[in-house]
Structure formats: structure tokens, C-alpha cells
Design a protein around this motif. Structure first.
Motif: not given
Length: 200
Positions: A182-190
Motif C-alpha cells: 500500500l505504501e509503495i502504491q501511495l508513494d509511486y502511483p504512476e
């Protein structure tokens, strides 16, 4: 009536009867804490054997009165050196005859050399504090002792073997993986982030 507050002072050597009060062939008195082996040796007929013991051995002899040096009982003593004991501390277990007058005299003798009576659950508390078991296993010890049925006893024994601990560790690992994703997807949404480990 106000309840008495338990005092678990880890600096004290403690002693307690590990078997039920009552007449029996044998009884077990457990001791634990820093200096406990040396204190027991002050009452033992072969003090040097206990003092020099590396642990994991049984010794036969007599426990003696501190004041008169008269024998109180013929005993076997098991020595456990930290951290290889139930509590993780130096410990001596005394196997004696199960007469109530004899048990009382041994407990009084132990108190005379510096032991204090253990509080309820204090041996298991010390095992928990010293990392010998987690909270689920500590609770399982109490459940085993107080079990009213064979099924209850077996369920508690299963928890003591670590079944609940393993389940909780697996859940924790899954939650940490989920948090990371979740943290990866929130920090790097692109970015093309890896899929979540569990479905939302």
C-alpha cells in the motif's frame, strides 16, 4: 475488601511449592532468581556440589536446618543454570517427601536464607519477561493448570506448543506485506507497483 496488589520484584530469589498442598509420596519445591542456587546450597548437605554444578543434573542429599544443622528431609535437587531453565534464571528444584510438616519446614528454611514466597503466577511471569515464552504461551500455562475437562486441557496444551503464536505471526507477516504494498502504491502511483499480497 480491597485486593492485594501483587509485587513481582525480579531482584528477589523466590520459592514456592509447585505441587498441591496435601499429603503425598513426593512434593516439588521450586526456586528461582539470582543467587538461588547458592542460597539452596547453604542448606544442602553437599553445598559444593550445587555451587559447582553447570546445570542439568540431579543431586541427592539432605536439606539441613540453618541454625541447628539437623536434617529436615532427604531430597533430590535439580540444578538449572540461566538461561536453561523454565524462568530463564538460575533455578533449583527440590524433590522432597510430601508430608505437610516436612514441606512447611523446608519452606521456612528457604525463607531463612533469603528466599521470599513467590506470588501467584510469578514463575511464569519471569519466564515471559526473560523471553522464554510469549504471552499466548504464558496464558496457556494458566489454562492448563485450571482446565476442568480433557478437551480444555488439550486445547491449552496445543496453545502452549505455539499453535496460536504461529497463527499470529503469519497474520502479522501478511499485514506487514500489505502495508508495504500500500505504501509503495501511495508513494509511486504512476509506477507499476507489484500486486497486493491479499485481496482488499
Amino acid at each position: 475488601m480491597q485486593k492485594r496488589i501483587l509485587s513481582y520484584d525480579l531482584g528477589d530469589p523466590i520459592c514456592a511449592l509447585a505441587t498441591p498442598w496435601g499429603t503425598s509420596a513426593l512434593a516439588v519445591i521450586r526456586t528461582s532468581g539470582e543467587g538461588s542456587i547458592e542460597l539452596v546450597s547453604m542448606l544442602f548437605s553437599k553445598p559444593e556440589a550445587l555451587k559447582n554444578s553447570t546445570g542439568g543434573r540431579l543431586y541427592h542429599g539432605f536439606l539441613l536446618s540453618k541454625d541447628t544443622q539437623e536434617p529436615l528431609d532427604e531430597v533430590m535437587i535439580a540444578i538449572f543454570r540461566a538461561p536453561h531453565s523454565y524462568t530463564g534464571e538460575d533455578s533449583a528444584e527440590i524433590y522432597c517427601h510430601g508430608s505437610l510438616p516436612g514441606i512447611r519446614s523446608l519452606l521456612e528454611a528457604l525463607r531463612s536464607v533469603g528466599f521470599r514466597p513467590a506470588e501467584p503466577g510469578e514463575f511464569t511471569y519471569r519466564a515471559f519477561v526473560h523471553g522464554k515464552m510469549d504471552l499466548t504461551r504464558a496464558e496457556a500455562v494458566h489454562e492448563i493448570v485450571t482446565a476442568k475437562t480433557q478437551k480444555g486441557h488439550l486445547l491449552a496444551l496445543h496453545r502452549l506448543e505455539g499453535a496460536l503464536e504461529k497463527t499470529l505471526k503469519n497474520i502479522r507477516s501478511t499485514l506487514l506485506d500489505l502495508q508495504t504494498s500500500l505504501e509503495i502504491q501511495l508513494d509511486y502511483p504512476e509506477e507499476d507497483a507489484p500486486p497486493l499480497p491479499v485481496p482488499l
